[in-house]
Design a protein around this motif. Structure first.
Motif, PDB file in Angstrom:
ATOM      1  N   ILE A 104      -1.508   5.045  13.762  1.00 39.56           N
ATOM      2  CA  ILE A 104      -1.627   5.338  12.328  1.00 39.56           C
ATOM      3  C   ILE A 104      -0.891   6.626  11.950  1.00 39.56           C
ATOM      4  O   ILE A 104      -0.536   6.815  10.787  1.00 39.56           O
ATOM      5  CB  ILE A 104      -3.097   5.341  11.878  1.00 39.56           C
ATOM      6  N   VAL A 117       0.871  -1.169   0.000  1.00 39.17           N
ATOM      7  CA  VAL A 117       0.000   0.000   0.000  1.00 39.17           C
ATOM      8  C   VAL A 117       0.907   1.218   0.000  1.00 39.17           C
ATOM      9  O   VAL A 117       1.581   1.494   1.000  1.00 39.17           O
ATOM     10  CB  VAL A 117      -0.944  -0.004   1.218  1.00 39.17           C
ATOM     11  N   ASN A 154      -0.684   6.938   2.253  1.00 39.65           N
ATOM     12  CA  ASN A 154      -0.783   7.129   3.691  1.00 39.65           C
ATOM     13  C   ASN A 154      -2.004   6.370   4.202  1.00 39.65           C
ATOM     14  O   ASN A 154      -3.111   6.572   3.718  1.00 39.65           O
ATOM     15  CB  ASN A 154      -0.899   8.618   3.993  1.00 39.65           C
ATOM     16  N   LEU A 155      -1.807   5.498   5.162  1.00 38.01           N
ATOM     17  CA  LEU A 155      -2.891   4.646   5.654  1.00 38.01           C
ATOM     18  C   LEU A 155      -4.014   5.439   6.300  1.00 38.01           C
ATOM     19  O   LEU A 155      -5.164   4.997   6.304  1.00 38.01           O
ATOM     20  CB  LEU A 155      -2.352   3.602   6.625  1.00 38.01           C
ATOM     21  N   SER A 156      -3.710   6.616   6.833  1.00 40.02           N
ATOM     22  CA  SER A 156      -4.753   7.427   7.454  1.00 40.02           C
ATOM     23  C   SER A 156      -5.742   7.948   6.419  1.00 40.02           C
ATOM     24  O   SER A 156      -6.857   8.335   6.764  1.00 40.02           O
ATOM     25  CB  SER A 156      -4.138   8.590   8.232  1.00 40.02           C
ATOM     26  N   PHE A 208      -8.020   0.957   6.210  1.00 38.39           N
ATOM     27  CA  PHE A 208      -6.943   0.795   7.182  1.00 38.39           C
ATOM     28  C   PHE A 208      -7.068   1.748   8.368  1.00 38.39           C
ATOM     29  O   PHE A 208      -6.770   1.366   9.495  1.00 38.39           O
ATOM     30  CB  PHE A 208      -5.580   0.961   6.518  1.00 38.39           C
ATOM     31  N   SER A 209      -7.499   2.981   8.123  1.00 43.09           N
ATOM     32  CA  SER A 209      -7.564   3.948   9.226  1.00 43.09           C
ATOM     33  C   SER A 209      -8.530   3.492  10.317  1.00 43.09           C
ATOM     34  O   SER A 209      -8.322   3.793  11.494  1.00 43.09           O
ATOM     35  CB  SER A 209      -7.956   5.328   8.712  1.00 43.09           C
ATOM     36  N   SER A 230       4.723  -2.154   8.533  1.00 43.23           N
ATOM     37  CA  SER A 230       4.319  -0.768   8.297  1.00 43.23           C
ATOM     38  C   SER A 230       5.542   0.132   8.419  1.00 43.23           C
ATOM     39  O   SER A 230       6.455  -0.139   9.201  1.00 43.23           O
ATOM     40  CB  SER A 230       3.220  -0.338   9.264  1.00 43.23           C
ATOM     41  N   MET A 254       2.181   5.406  10.359  1.00 38.60           N
ATOM     42  CA  MET A 254       2.053   4.352   9.354  1.00 38.60           C
ATOM     43  C   MET A 254       1.746   4.976   7.992  1.00 38.60           C
ATOM     44  O   MET A 254       0.596   5.203   7.643  1.00 38.60           O
ATOM     45  CB  MET A 254       0.952   3.377   9.778  1.00 38.60           C
ATOM     46  N   LYS A 255       2.797   5.235   7.242  1.00 40.14           N
ATOM     47  CA  LYS A 255       2.633   5.883   5.932  1.00 40.14           C
ATOM     48  C   LYS A 255       2.547   4.878   4.789  1.00 40.14           C
ATOM     49  O   LYS A 255       2.005   5.175   3.737  1.00 40.14           O
ATOM     50  CB  LYS A 255       3.804   6.836   5.673  1.00 40.14           C
ATOM     51  N   ARG A 256       3.106   3.705   4.987  1.00 42.22           N
ATOM     52  CA  ARG A 256       3.091   2.645   3.962  1.00 42.22           C
ATOM     53  C   ARG A 256       2.916   1.304   4.665  1.00 42.22           C
ATOM     54  O   ARG A 256       3.240   1.163   5.844  1.00 42.22           O
ATOM     55  CB  ARG A 256       4.396   2.632   3.149  1.00 42.22           C
ATOM     56  N   LEU A 257       2.444   0.311   3.907  1.00 40.27           N
ATOM     57  CA  LEU A 257       2.187  -0.998   4.490  1.00 40.27           C
ATOM     58  C   LEU A 257       2.461  -2.081   3.461  1.00 40.27           C
ATOM     59  O   LEU A 257       2.251  -1.881   2.267  1.00 40.27           O
ATOM     60  CB  LEU A 257       0.712  -1.060   4.921  1.00 40.27           C
TER      61      LEU A 257
END
Length: 173
Positions: free
Chosen positions: A131, A112, A115-117, A122-123, A154, A134-137
């Motif tokens: 979160i 991913v 940004n997960l947010s 994901f958020s 993450s 957590m910018k990438r996953l």
């Protein structure tokens, strides 16, 4: 090496060496985490399993890592590092969800690169405190305790994930 009253613990010495030389075998069904874990003394203990996950996260500079296990109801975290308790409780995928049917069930790796947010999927599964970092996953199929699992990683960096680079840093063979 032991000198005077100070010594280097054997586990610490092997830990440093293991981090440089301990590959994670890649099998047909994913990363063989069980084989990787078997190289640790006392690999069956929870503490050792957590140490192995810390080593994995360190190899790729991940802020969070975990192993999601396939259960009757969906994919749930079994071991995690870098996640708060509220995130661990919320981070699961029901078997009927598109993520399960499109990625996890067919055993596909996924990166991913947003940004997960910003992604509701994901958020809603992570605590606001977690979160933020957590910018990438990345999700990678694995085998853990003889069962289907996924290695979850993450990252704080907003740099695009390059799967080949991550696998290289993990020392996948």
């Amino acid at each position: 090496v032991v000198s005077g009253d100070k010594g280097v613990l054997l586990d610490d010495f092997f830990s440093q060496d293991r981090e440089k030389n301990n590959p994670i075998p890649l099998k047909q069904n994913g990363l063989d985490y069980d084989s990787f874990l078997a190289t640790y003394p006392r690999s069956f203990t929870h503490t050792t399993q957590m140490k192995s996950l810390v080593e994995i996260s360190r190899r790729v500079s991940a802020v969070g890592a975990g192993l999601l296990m396939k259960k009757a109801t969906g994919y749930l975290p079994d071991l995690t590092v870098g996640l708060g308790e509220r995130s661990v409780q919320a981070f699961h995928f029901d078997l009927r969800e598109p993520v399960s049917s499109e990625i996890l069930g067919p055993r596909k790796a996924a990166a991913v690169n947003r940004n997960l947010s910003e992604i509701g999927l994901f958020s809603s599964r992570f605590d606001a405190e977690d979160i933020r970092y957590m910018k990438r996953l990345m999700l990678i199929p694995a085998i853990f305790r003889g069962q289907e699992a996924f290695l979850f990683l993450s990252f704080t960096s907003e740099t695009e994930i390059v799967p080949a680079s991550i696998l290289s840093k993990l020392i996948v063979r």
